[in-house]
Design a protein around this motif. Structure first.
Motif, PDB file in Angstrom:
ATOM      1  N   ALA A  21      20.614  -5.817  27.128  1.00  0.00           N
ATOM      2  CA  ALA A  21      21.450  -4.617  27.001  1.00  0.00           C
ATOM      3  C   ALA A  21      22.005  -4.186  28.357  1.00  0.00           C
ATOM      4  O   ALA A  21      23.217  -4.011  28.526  1.00  0.00           O
ATOM      5  CB  ALA A  21      20.643  -3.485  26.367  1.00  0.00           C
ATOM      6  N   ILE A  22      21.121  -4.021  29.325  1.00  0.00           N
ATOM      7  CA  ILE A  22      21.589  -3.567  30.634  1.00  0.00           C
ATOM      8  C   ILE A  22      22.339  -4.703  31.300  1.00  0.00           C
ATOM      9  O   ILE A  22      21.793  -5.770  31.539  1.00  0.00           O
ATOM     10  CB  ILE A  22      20.404  -3.122  31.522  1.00  0.00           C
ATOM     11  CG1 ILE A  22      19.715  -1.914  30.905  1.00  0.00           C
ATOM     12  CG2 ILE A  22      20.899  -2.801  32.926  1.00  0.00           C
ATOM     13  CD1 ILE A  22      18.570  -1.377  31.718  1.00  0.00           C
ATOM     14  N   GLY A  23      23.609  -4.465  31.555  1.00  0.00           N
ATOM     15  CA  GLY A  23      24.401  -5.546  32.128  1.00  0.00           C
ATOM     16  C   GLY A  23      25.568  -4.984  32.906  1.00  0.00           C
ATOM     17  O   GLY A  23      25.570  -3.813  33.304  1.00  0.00           O
ATOM     18  N   ASN A  26      26.981  -1.627  31.871  1.00  0.00           N
ATOM     19  CA  ASN A  26      26.379  -0.356  32.285  1.00  0.00           C
ATOM     20  C   ASN A  26      26.871   0.069  33.653  1.00  0.00           C
ATOM     21  O   ASN A  26      27.026   1.240  33.938  1.00  0.00           O
ATOM     22  CB  ASN A  26      24.857  -0.481  32.384  1.00  0.00           C
ATOM     23  CG  ASN A  26      24.234  -0.861  31.076  1.00  0.00           C
ATOM     24  OD1 ASN A  26      24.605  -1.860  30.483  1.00  0.00           O
ATOM     25  ND2 ASN A  26      23.317  -0.064  30.612  1.00  0.00           N
ATOM     26  N   SER A 231      27.512  -2.278  25.104  1.00  0.00           N
ATOM     27  CA  SER A 231      26.407  -1.995  25.994  1.00  0.00           C
ATOM     28  C   SER A 231      25.068  -2.352  25.373  1.00  0.00           C
ATOM     29  O   SER A 231      24.154  -2.789  26.062  1.00  0.00           O
ATOM     30  CB  SER A 231      26.442  -0.530  26.399  1.00  0.00           C
ATOM     31  OG  SER A 231      25.581  -0.320  27.478  1.00  0.00           O
ATOM     32  N   LEU A 232      24.927  -2.146  24.074  1.00  0.00           N
ATOM     33  CA  LEU A 232      23.637  -2.456  23.456  1.00  0.00           C
ATOM     34  C   LEU A 232      23.546  -3.904  22.986  1.00  0.00           C
ATOM     35  O   LEU A 232      22.556  -4.292  22.380  1.00  0.00           O
ATOM     36  CB  LEU A 232      23.392  -1.513  22.275  1.00  0.00           C
ATOM     37  CG  LEU A 232      22.615  -0.246  22.598  1.00  0.00           C
ATOM     38  CD1 LEU A 232      22.365   0.560  21.325  1.00  0.00           C
ATOM     39  CD2 LEU A 232      21.263  -0.585  23.242  1.00  0.00           C
ATOM     40  N   ASN A 263      18.623   1.694  27.751  1.00  0.00           N
ATOM     41  CA  ASN A 263      19.959   1.259  28.141  1.00  0.00           C
ATOM     42  C   ASN A 263      20.852   2.452  28.488  1.00  0.00           C
ATOM     43  O   ASN A 263      21.557   2.445  29.488  1.00  0.00           O
ATOM     44  CB  ASN A 263      20.570   0.429  27.013  1.00  0.00           C
ATOM     45  CG  ASN A 263      21.972  -0.039  27.342  1.00  0.00           C
ATOM     46  OD1 ASN A 263      22.193  -0.769  28.291  1.00  0.00           O
ATOM     47  ND2 ASN A 263      22.933   0.428  26.559  1.00  0.00           N
ATOM     48  N   GLU A 267      22.589   3.616  32.074  1.00  0.00           N
ATOM     49  CA  GLU A 267      24.022   3.714  32.309  1.00  0.00           C
ATOM     50  C   GLU A 267      24.441   5.099  32.795  1.00  0.00           C
ATOM     51  O   GLU A 267      25.349   5.210  33.611  1.00  0.00           O
ATOM     52  CB  GLU A 267      24.799   3.126  31.141  1.00  0.00           C
ATOM     53  CG  GLU A 267      25.319   3.787  30.026  1.00  0.00           C
ATOM     54  CD  GLU A 267      25.823   2.730  28.995  1.00  0.00           C
ATOM     55  OE1 GLU A 267      26.036   1.556  29.317  1.00  0.00           O
ATOM     56  OE2 GLU A 267      26.021   3.120  27.856  1.00  0.00           O
TER      57      GLU A 267
HETATM   58 NA    NA Z   1      24.543  -2.398  28.452  1.00  0.00          NA
END
Ligand code: NA
Ligand code: PHE
Length: 454
Positions: A21-23, A26, A231-232, A263, A267
């Motif tokens: 998710a975190i990428g 974010n 995002s998710l 997540n 962000e």
């Molecule tokens: Na994300």
């Protein structure tokens, strides 16, 4: 039959899901999207989208993967033979994303080195003109350790495929156990440094000041849903794949809440860090914050380098940490995107993981080289737009309508999740998936088609 791989621990799965998710979304996407769509007021549609689409779909996808124990195509097939193709469609979108997502990580890798030698040049705006991509190694040139994008791009793929070769527990899980804590520590350092810079508060004010006049605009709602989906990592077949490796006893609902809120917290934190820095830059230049904000890729690869050029002594390490955080966040997402089609190939053709990684990942790596050429930047922009608009919204809509209305799986999914989870799913979950999400996504699609065809 070979038994399916499994995560070693619950934390391992959560870190991998959070890692997916975190990428990049974010760090460079969220702050700009939120700012453009009403600042503090954006948080209202954003949280609404998180609670009525993001987390409900995450719970749904986790349950589907857990229940049917298959990558997306196989899980869909096990629900209904005719729907396997939907799983493949999502897999294909993931494949396309991986071909350009990897290139952005490669840029971040070069830029983490450029933070020290300022090799991005004096006019950092050149990045958007493709000048960075034209760079070649000059023998003896300082900083030629990272020539253009080719070597970092190969490095990105070697790391990603190397981890995937090692499998779910020994590869993906261990990598995320290292990447995610490191990412969080680095990011906290960045945010603390950012908000203590002179001018940071102006940046935060610009970011959070709510513009309530925007809240009734359809664009803002569309942006909120789009951000939540991307995002998710939902509607990309990814979360179904990751949850297919869960052990029988797993608290699905709780895991989904942790992933969703983790997540979003990250962000919002990224927004605070980025706008703190923008406030600092505006103060240095004696202009308003809105004059230094650029959307999308430009924010990371033009504005940040510009700040570092102006204050090299102060900001080289800071710049390095910023780009390193992009690399870590990006790699943990790229691993999940690539695993999606690796798992699809393994399940479908009964080939070994090694072959699937070599073939699927190898092909994606080859295609990614195209984006690393001069024309690539424009191509990349178009691909990103198309994928985000049509890929995600459309797959999300088809997925939800199919499962809620056509296959009528929600009741079974709810029972399955409730059996193994502490938090029991109430009617908010059912209503979100049967009514709210289909309506919003349907509206989004109609609007998109109108905008693109008329
Ligand atoms: Na994300
Ligand atoms: N969720 C990731 C991000 O925010 C991106 C991503 C998209 C990852 C699609 C996997 C699939 O950047």
């Amino acid at each position: 039959m070979e038994t399916r791989s499994q995560w070693g621990t619950r934390a391992g799965f959560i870190l991998a899901a959070v890692g997916s998710a975190i990428g990049l979304g974010n760090i460079w996407r969220f702050p700009a999207v939120a700012y453009e769509n009403g600042g503090g007021a954006f948080l209202i549609p954003y949280l609404f989208a998180l609670l009525t689409a993001g987390i409900p779909i995450l719970i749904m996808e986790f349950t589907i993967g857990h229940k049917h124990r298959g990558s997306a195509p196989l899980s869909f097939r096990r629900m209904n033979k005719k729907t396997e193709v939907i799983g493949w469609w999502a897999v294909l979108v993931a494949f396309v994303i991986s071909t350009y997502y990897s290139v952005i990580i490669a840029w971040a890798m070069s830029y983490s080195v450029f933070s020290f030698n300022l090799n991005w040049g004096e006019d950092t705006g050149g990045f958007l003109m493709g000048e960075y991509l034209k760079r070649t190694v000059e023998p003896g040139e300082i900083g030629s350790m990272v020539p253009g994008v080719l070597i970092p791009l190969l490095l990105v793929w070697v790391i990603t495929l190397g981890i995937l070769f090692k499998g779910v527990k020994k590869g993906i899980e261990i990598a995320n156990r290292i990447f995610i804590p490191a990412l969080i520590v680095i990011f906290l350092i960045i945010v603390i440094r950012a908000i203590t810079l002179p001018g940071a508060l102006d940046g935060l004010e610009a970011f959070f000041t709510p513009d309530f006049s925007k809240i009734m605009s359809a664009d803002v709602w569309v942006a909120a849903y789009g951000q939540i989906f991307f995002s998710l990592s939902i509607a990309f077949a990814i979360m179904i794949t990751y949850s297919s490796y869960l052990p029988k006893k797993s608290d699905i609902t709780n895991n989904a809440f942790i992933t969703g809120f983790g997540n979003s917290s990250f962000e919002i934190l990224a927004g605070i860090g980025v706008f703190g820095i923008l406030g600092f830059m505006a103060a240095q230049q004696g202009v308003g914050v809105d004059e230094v904000v650029t959307a999308g890729i430009g924010l990371a690869f033009v504005v940040f380098p510009e700040i570092i050029n102006q204050f090299p002594g102060l900001n080289s390490l800071f710049g390095f940490l910023f780009f390193a955080s992009l690399v870590l966040a990006g790699l943990s997402s790229l691993i999940s995107i690539t695993e999606t089609y690796v798992a699809g190939l393994v399940d479908k053709f009964k080939i070994s993981r090694t072959k699937a990684v070599a073939f699927g990942g190898g092909l994606a790596a080859l295609i990614s080289l195209l984006f690393a050429t001069q024309g690539g930047l424009y191509f990349l922009d178009a691909a990103d737009y198309f994928i985000n608009q049509f890929g995600v919204a459309l797959i999300g809509l088809v997925e939800v309508v199919l499962i809620a209305w056509i296959l009528r799986q929600l009741k079974g999914i709810k029972e399955h999740a409730n059996d193994i989870s502490d938090i029991k799913l109430g009617s908010w979950w059912t209503i979100s998936l049967t009514i709210i999400t289909p309506l919003v996504l349907g509206f989004m699609m109609v609007r998109l088609l109108k905008q693109n065809l008329l």
